[in-house]
Structures are given as C-alpha cells and as structure tokens.
Design an enzyme around this catalytic site. Structure first.
Site, PDB file in Angstrom:
ATOM      1  N   CYS B 322      45.113  41.880  38.493  1.00 25.50           N
ATOM      2  CA  CYS B 322      45.673  41.066  37.404  1.00 25.50           C
ATOM      3  C   CYS B 322      44.885  39.759  37.261  1.00 25.50           C
ATOM      4  CB  CYS B 322      47.142  40.778  37.717  1.00 25.50           C
ATOM      5  SG  CYS B 322      47.909  39.500  36.741  1.00 25.50           S
ATOM      6  N   TRP B 325      41.446  40.467  35.825  1.00 30.55           N
ATOM      7  CA  TRP B 325      41.511  40.743  34.393  1.00 30.55           C
ATOM      8  C   TRP B 325      41.423  39.457  33.574  1.00 30.55           C
ATOM      9  CZ3 TRP B 325      45.075  39.137  30.693  1.00 30.55           C
ATOM     10  CH2 TRP B 325      44.964  39.736  29.446  1.00 30.55           C
ATOM     11  N   HIS B 326      42.036  38.381  34.114  1.00 29.91           N
ATOM     12  CA  HIS B 326      42.045  37.132  33.364  1.00 29.91           C
ATOM     13  C   HIS B 326      40.655  36.520  33.252  1.00 29.91           C
ATOM     14  CE1 HIS B 326      46.408  37.376  33.810  1.00 29.91           C
ATOM     15  NE2 HIS B 326      46.470  36.532  32.813  1.00 29.91           N
ATOM     16  N   GLY B 327      39.789  36.802  34.195  1.00 31.36           N
ATOM     17  CA  GLY B 327      38.449  36.244  34.072  1.00 31.36           C
ATOM     18  C   GLY B 327      37.674  36.356  35.359  1.00 31.36           C
ATOM     19  N   PHE B 476      40.511  35.675  27.496  1.00 24.18           N
ATOM     20  CA  PHE B 476      40.692  36.759  28.474  1.00 24.18           C
ATOM     21  C   PHE B 476      40.422  38.106  27.834  1.00 24.18           C
ATOM     22  CE2 PHE B 476      44.078  33.675  30.166  1.00 24.18           C
ATOM     23  CZ  PHE B 476      43.085  32.883  30.700  1.00 24.18           C
TER      24      PHE B 476
END
Lengths: 481, 476
Positions: B322, B325-327, B476
């Site tokens: 998770c 995924w954001h960066g 994102f």
C-alpha cells in the site's frame, strides 16, 4: 456521538429524485452563464493565454466581459473581493514570532551620515519571496532542497517550478520567458534562483533557421535569452541568481556545460545578476568529475547514476553554497539560530569616486537598542567568490561571541585611506554596532590606517592567502569578554 | 484540467449536454463519452492518452482470452502474463528511477560502481488507478466473477470514464460496467445528491484544504525548525485534515459529476476520522483501494486462514505494498509499514480478547470507543509525517523539531485550528448535514435552484483562498 457508525439506509429506487435532463442541463448552463459574467476578466485572460488567443473566442470573451460589466458583475466582483480580502487576512496569530531579526529599512539613501563627507548609502531590501525555476535538476533534488531550505530564512516564502527536458534554447517546446512573466506576476518574487543548462547546449531555432550550438551566433542568441530572463525578473523587482551547471561524467557533455556556463556568467555579470559556479565543487583537484561528497559525518554519492543530476546529499552540498552566496549578497537573514545574519551594504565614496561594498555579520542580539562591537576584515577578495566554509564560520563566530564582523569587498589597500573617514562612519550608521571598539584585521600594509582607530585596535596580520576561517577564529578569541 | 477550473466547467457541461442529447442511442452516447474522456486525458499530456489506450487494448484482449480459455490449464499463464504486463508498466513508470537510485547507493556502499541511466519518467496521470482496475478485471475474470463487457467500447469507457480517470474511485466491473451497458436513464438521477456532492467537494478542496495548506502545513513541513512544538502538532493534525479534505473533496466532485451523467460511482470515504480502531479506519478510508488491497493481495496471500503469525505477515506485506503504491520513496514505505504494524497489533489484541472469552463483536462501551478513536486518529496523524515528508531524513527532522519542546515559532492562524477541529467533528456529524442539504435541495422548486447555486458559488469565491493546491492523489 458515534451514530455515523450505523449502516447507511439504502436509497429507495421508487423515491429516487429524477430530474428531466432538459431542466437540469438548462439550469446548469444558466449558472455557468451567470458565473461567466462574474468571472469574465479571468475567462478573457485564460483565452488570451491559450491557443484560442487568435480565434473569435477572444472576441466572445471580451463581449461577455462588456455585457457582464453592464449588468453589474463588476460591482459583484468588488463585493466578493472585499469579503475575500477580509477573510484571508490572518484571523489571529497565536504565537509570537521567533526572535526575528530587526529588518533594515528598504533601500535607504542617506546623505552626510556623520556630517563629515556626503555619502550615498545603499542597504538592499532583504529578500523574502524566492522563486526557484529551472529544468530537471530543479524539478528533482536540487529544487527540492532549495524549496526545503529557503523557508528556513525569517519570513521567506518559496515557489518552485521545475520542468524536465526544458531549456532556454527551445521556447517552442517550453516558453520559459512567458512562464517567468506569469510566475512573477502571480508570486511577486524579490529573488529568482534559476538553473538551466542541461538541455541548453543545442541548436536554437530562430524563425525558419537553426543556429548551430557553440558558434558565435549561438553565444549571442543564447546570451540574449539569458538576458531576457534577467530583464523579466528585474521588471518585476527581483534580483537573479543563476546556478551554474556542474561538471559532468561524460567529458563531451561537460564541455557543452562549460560553454553554457561561460555565456550565463558573462551575461549575469553584465546585467547585475549573480552567477554561482558549481564547477569546482563538482570536480576533483585535477578537474575530473567528482563522485562523492562528505557533509559532516555523512559521506555519499554527489550525483545520481546518470552522472548528471544530483543526489539529495549532493543537492544539499550545492544548495548550502548557493544560499551562502545569497545570504551575503541579498540579506536573506539567518536560517539557523546558531548563525548570525549577513547583510550586504554599500556606499558611494566621494574620495574614491566609486562604491565601497561590505557585508556585515550581525548576531541576533544586535539591534538599534542593543549595539555590539564590530571587527572589520579586509581580505582582498570578492565575497561572491568565497567558498561556503568561511562564510559559515563568520556567521558562527559572530553569533557565538556577540559581536559583528564587517568584511569589505575587494582589495584592502585602496580602501585603507577612507577607513576612518568614510567606512567606519557609514557602517556605524547602517549597522547596529557601537563605536567604542574597533577590532580590525587586514593584510599587511594597512597598519597606519588601523593605528588611527581608537580606542583599542587589534591587528591580525592577514595574508590574502590565509584562510578566512582562521582569521575569524583567531580574532574572536582575542576579544575582551 | 483539474475539476475546479474554468476549462473543466465548459468541457464538462458541453460533454454533459451532448451526452444527454444522444442518450437514445447508447452506442453513440458511450462513443461520445469515450471520446470526451480521451480528450480529457490528452489535455494533460498526449503520452497519458497513449498509455491509457495501450492498457485498454491489452487488458480487453487478455480478458477475452481468459474467457475463451475457461477450463484450459494455459489460462493461468495468460493471467500471469496479463498481470505482469500491467504491473510491469506501472513499475517501470513509477519505480524504475527509485530502484536504480537505491541500487546505486547499495553498490556504492559496497565500493562497487554501476552507472544506469535515470529516465526521469513522469508517470502517466491515473495509471495507478486504471491499472488496478485492469488487474481486478483480469483476476475477477479468471475467478469467473467479473461482469464481462459486451465489446471494446464498453471496456474502454470502463477504463477511461473521465470523472474517475485521474484519481479514482477504483471501480470493479460490477460497480460500473452494468451501468455502462444498461440503457441510458430517461432522467438525471438524484440531481440534489449530485449538487450536494459537488458543492461539498468544492468546499473541501478549494476552500478548506487550500486554506490549511497555505496558512500552515506547506510551510511547517518544509521548515519545521521555524515552528514551535505546539504548532508542529497542529500542523500534523491540519495535514491529516488536509489530505482527507483534498482527496475526499476530489472524490465527491467525481461522484457528483458521474451522477450528472447518470453513473453512480462507488463511495471512497465513509467519515474515516470517526473510526474507533485502525481496522475500522481502513474500512472507511479510500474504500475502493483498501478493498482492492484486501481482495487482490491480502486474501491471495492467505488472509487470516493460516494462523496468527502468517496473518500478521500478510498484513505487513499488504500495507507495505500500500505504501509503495503511493510512491517510490522510503517515506511511503515506512508509512505503509507502520499501518501494517498497527493492524497486526490490533488483530493480535482481538485474538487475545477472544481467547479471554470476550465477545469482540458485541457493542463496545463508550469509554472504549472514545479511547479507540483517540488512539486511532493520533496514530493516523503522526504516521502522516512520513507520508508528507516522503523521505526519512526530513521526517526525522520534523520529529526532532516536534520534540525540541520549543514554545516560540512562526505562529499560526487560528483559522487553521478551527478548520482542523471542524473537519474532525464533521466526520461525526457530516452525514446529518449532507442528508439535510439533499432533502432541502430536493424541496426547492426548479426555477429557484440555479439562483441558489450561483449564490453558493459566489459565497465560495468570497471565502476561498487565492490559488488552489494541486490534488495530492494525482501524484499517486
């Protein structure tokens, strides 16, 4: 209190609101038309900036503005703007500012400061709004570090725009002059820090022809574009700093960067902007590409794997230097409680028929009500060329010992004759320093001038080659406590 | 073309008008909406459109192949190939530079040197969102749970529908495809709810999120040493409020615009700051994404089926993913990891209580709810420091300044405190306001409504700060 934890009641399809499309859409268009009258000036500006600028849409936008004004949209805008200004004013700032230094007045022009000889004194307005622009390095680590560090200065605001793959050579791809114009209008910077070059050493399109990179014609054209950027900043009341391109791993590319740097430096000097070279910092002693850097105890790679861009540690290394130059050139203040602030001043000397520039390092306790002793240093150098270390050491020793350093720009000998008659009166007027003690260090040959200074001159013979850091530490240790 | 811009208003309204005019012919309507959605993507950058079209074609035909190969052992190979293509593209755009950069650091530490080029690619807008939609489609098709599009047009619109293209909600096939394939409704459904969603979104995003960003959080996170400890604590909560206002505001507008077109997009936020434990928080925060994580990472890893230790490991893997995924940064990884630890700890506490014979499903007393809420919101807020600062040294600098216990700093505007507290309070009482507004609007007569809307917009213009912050989740 926790009622929202209950499951939501599902909507009953039978009682669901249904609006005929014609009614809904006409209502929405009605709102948009009404708001278009209200926001007509903004719409017109948007159209003028867009590819529709030359189309009939521009005329339509102007017509909407005229009709809107006739219908009283201007009055509505005035009312809304009035409310907005009130709302946006700080509601209440709850905590007192952190020991912010007394700000000097904006540019001051004082004549006959001590009644001896007429002088014209300049105290640059401290810079508070810093616009950082450039290509990929500004989009990534270098720009990020600047954006992170600049707000540490008292009252400083920063705005950054970095666009990778852009240059001053290809406005057809990205128009930096137009962008700077817009940014300056929106942000009102008083200092522009720019870094361009990685994509600049390419042929420049002018009309239907391309000007080949590296030719005299190219130098002239590229120089004109750098000048255009500096002029736009000036027009909006901002000074400019151009960060030079660093050495590159690829020798051929490094040669191109030398070319770009030479033009930028030449134009910057001619136009009163500041060029900060990063070449020596990114090169080994033999001039080759430098791989690593050490800051304090941290050692790491200076550049990313491509041999072009900076790693965060490398960016920190460069930004510290750039901001040290900015501090003593543009009176940014001090970014750290352990550092004195640096202020640049100058005056027109009637005797020498030229300006004399000096920079004062002032501890935070130095105010117009609480003046501090001062030590003047002649170092025969130009402060824009100093490395970062002596600058920081002067800031640290001034703050730690509670006195001010004044460092005079340029060679000492020509200034020595006006030391007592012009320099001292000027700096005691411009800076919060007391006149009771002069502690002077300087190169051999200025003893006579120093001996005239009462009551207790301290002379530290300084060879121009001596590290300024040693001078700062030595003189500081001889101060009466 | 962000939502609250003049360009979007004209684009959206023109598209809406034509879409309703051609509603009798579903194919024409869908084709037009697809064209408008592609124009929307192209306006950001032509490359964004190219990537979206490429992803659509690949996933549609891989999906078709999966349907055709039902019962065939080669089906798994096709699925894995499809997933690798999706995740490979996403990984290449988002993580290549991060990987090369860290590899360089690692090798430098070992006194080795490698010179791989950094590509400095700008990840196409929305790629994380539509790639996750595509992955869900492929996996659900493999599991025979997906709603199948009738044709490429249906699937392309499912991938690209412009209100949700840039930052979600992440739709699964059953949430959007049936609506795309059904005949167009004869009337605009729930106009009042659409107006309420758009108005709420505009207030959250243009007014409140921009206000706290401009008055405190941007500066405080850039330069924490200039702020007192108290101000930094407020900045942490103000940023927590800002992320919610910004992202849920964006989602509200997307859902409102979707409703105007007759499409009901799934809910993404359910008043997350009223959550009384960390599990509850993730059921309320970015719901379409957290559901995706559960369905396509946590459950395939085994979920909670294989004993406590394996459950905690699965939670950690899921939430580190998770974060990633954001960066591509260590800050996001730490943020995700912290949530993984918190969820594991929460799960462990449930297990202990069950072993002690306590019924964990029974309603909790008020003091436990309040205590749980306090812990949850504080944890979420302070973990956000890693989320906001992106890298560990800056986060540590923030913590150092926070725990320096200085009492004099740059100061802060009382309005920030008001907005922060109001945002958290509205997580408890917001639904009542929202439903009240919808009910009131439904009772308004049609000719009055546009006057009310203009009044609301002028009020917003009068209150909103100058400029607007970019949508955080666009990155994102």
């Amino acid at each position: 209190m926790f009622e929202s934890l209950k499951p939501r009641v599902s909507l009953d399809e039978a009682t669901r609101e249904k609006t005929p499309p014609r009614v809904g859409i006409l209502s929405l268009w009605g709102v948009v038309v009404a708001l278009s009258f209200y926001g007509a000036p903004t719409i017109r500006e948007e159209v003028e900036k867009s590819p529709l600028a030359e189309s009939p849409v521009r005329g339509v936008a102007a017509a909407i503005e005229s009709v809107g004004n006739a219908l009283g949209a201007g009055a509505a805008r005035g009312l809304v703007d009035g409310i907005r200004q009130r709302v946006q004013a700080p509601l209440l700032v709850l905590v007192q500012p952190l020991g912010a230094p007394d700000l000097l007045p904006a540019t001051t022009a004082t004549a006959a400061v001590s009644g001896e000889v007429a002088r014209h004194h300049i105290s640059p307005k401290p810079k508070r709004r810093v616009l950082v622009i450039g290509a990929s390095s500004i989009q990534f680590a270098l720009g990020v570090e600047l954006e992170h560090e600049v707000p540490k200065y008292p009252g400083a605001k920063v705005k950054r725009l970095g666009k990778l793959a852009t240059s001053l050579a290809r406005p057809d791809f990205f128009d930096w002059p137009a962008t700077l114009e817009t940014l300056a209008r929106q942000f009102h910077p008083d200092l522009v820090i720019a870094n361009f070059g990685g994509n600049c050493a390419q042929d420049i399109p002018v009309g239907s022809q391309m000007i080949e990179a590296g030719t005299p014609k190219w130098r002239k054209e590229y120089g004109a574009r750098v000048k255009q950027m500096i002029d736009i900043a000036k027009k909006h009341g901002a000074e400019s700093i151009y960060i030079g391109m660093p050495n590159m791993r690829d020798p051929a590319f490094a040669e191109k960067m030398k070319l770009v740097n030479s033009v930028q430096e030449e134009v910057a000097r001619a136009e009163g902007a500041t060029f900060v070279s990063t070449w020596a910092m990114t090169s080994e002693a033999d001039g080759s590409y430098r791989e690593t850097v050490q800051i304090g105890k941290k050692r790491g790679l200076l550049r990313t794997s491509d041999g072009v861009h900076f790693k965060p540690l490398g960016a920190k290394f460069i930004v510290d230097h750039v901001l040290a130059v900015a501090e003593r050139t543009f009176s940014l203040g001090a970014s750290d409680p352990t550092l004195a602030r640096a202020e640049a001043h100058s005056f027109e000397s009637p005797s020498l028929a030229r300006s004399v520039e000096y920079v004062g390092y002032l501890p935070k306790k130095a105010t117009s009500e609480s003046k501090v002793p001062v030590a003047v240093i002649f170092h025969d150098g130009k402060w824009s060329d100093w490395p970062t270390h002596p600058h920081r050491m002067l800031q640290k020793t001034a703050e730690a010992n509670g006195f001010a350093w004044v460092v005079v720009n340029g060679a000492a000998a020509p200034i020595a004759p006006v030391l007592a008659s012009e320099l001292m009166p000027d700096l005691t007027t411009a800076l919060p320093v007391d006149g009771r003690r002069w502690l002077v260090a300087g190169p051999p040959g200025v003893e006579e001038a120093i001996s005239r200074l009462a009551p207790a001159p301290v002379f530290e013979a300084v060879d121009p080659a001596t590290d300024l850091t040693d001078v700062a530490v030595n003189v500081a240790s001889r101060l009466p406590k | 073309m962000e939502f609250p811009t003049i360009q979007f208003v004209f684009f959206g309204l023109a598209t809406l008008t034509i879409s309703w005019l051609v509603r009798q012919n579903k194919v024409v309507q869908s084709s037009f909406l697809l064209f408008a959605s592609y124009f929307f993507a192209w306006r950001f950058q032509p490359l964004f459109l190219a990537t979206l079209v490429g992803s659509t074609l690949v996933n549609f035909y891989v999906g078709r192949l999966l349907v055709r190969l039902k019962g065939d052992p080669r089906r798994k190979v096709v699925l894995v190939t499809g997933l690798l293509l999706n995740l490979g593209t996403l990984g290449f755009y988002k993580y290549y530079d991060f990987f090369v950069d860290n590899l360089g650091d690692l090798l430098a530490f070992l006194d080795l040197s490698v010179h791989l080029p950094l590509l400095e690619l700008v990840a196409p807008l929305g790629i994380s969102f539509y790639t996750f939609q595509a992955v869900a489609y492929l996996v659900d098709t493999y599991r025979d749970k997906a709603v199948q599009p009738r044709n490429l047009l249906d699937f392309a619109l499912f991938m690209a529908f412009f209100p949700k293209f840039a930052a979600g909600p992440i739709c699964r096939t059953h949430q959007l495809l049936p609506q795309i394939m059904a005949p167009a409704p004869a009337a605009i459904p729930e106009l009042s709810r659409a107006v309420a969603l758009i108005a709420t979104g505009l207030v959250k995003k243009m007014l409140l999120a921009s206000y706290v960003a401009q008055k405190l959080t941007t500066d405080a996170f850039l330069s924490p040493s200039a702020y007192s400890s108290l101000e930094l604590v407020l900045a942490v909560f103000a940023y927590t409020a800002q992320v919610y206002l910004d992202f849920s505001g964006y989602t509200d507008i997307a859902r409102g615009v979707g409703l105007l077109f007759g499409y009901d997009l799934p809910e993404n936020f359910n008043y997350p700051y009223s959550a009384t434990d960390i599990g509850d928080f993730w059921r309320r925060w970015h719901i379409t994404f957290s559901t995706w994580l559960r369905e396509y990472i946590y459950f395939p890893l085994g979920g909670s089926r294989d004993g406590p230790m394996r459950t905690y490991l699965n939670l950690m893997i899921t939430f580190v993913a998770c974060g990633i995924w954001h960066g591509a940064s260590w800050g996001f990884i730490v943020w995700g990891g912290l949530h993984g630890v918190a969820l594991s700890a929460y799960k462990a506490s449930l297990d202990v209580r069950r072993k002690m014979g306590i019924d964990t499903d029974s309603p909790r007393p008020l003091w436990l709810l309040v205590g749980g809420w306090f812990l949850t919101i504080n944890f979420c807020a302070f973990a956000r420091i890693f989320f906001k600062t992106n890298d560990i040294p800056t986060a540590l600098e923030y913590f150092r300044a926070l725990f320096a216990f200085t009492y004099r700093g740059n100061g802060f505007d009382l309005g920030v405190l008001f907005v922060t507290i109001s945002t958290i309070a509205l997580n408890f009482f917001g639904r009542r306001f929202f439903d009240g507004f919808v009910g009131w609007h439904e009772r308004l007569r049609a000719p009055i409504r546009p006057v009310v809307w203009v009044g609301m917009m002028l009020l917003l213009f009068a209150l909103k700060p100058y400029g607007m912050e970019a949508t955080i989740y666009f990155a994102f």
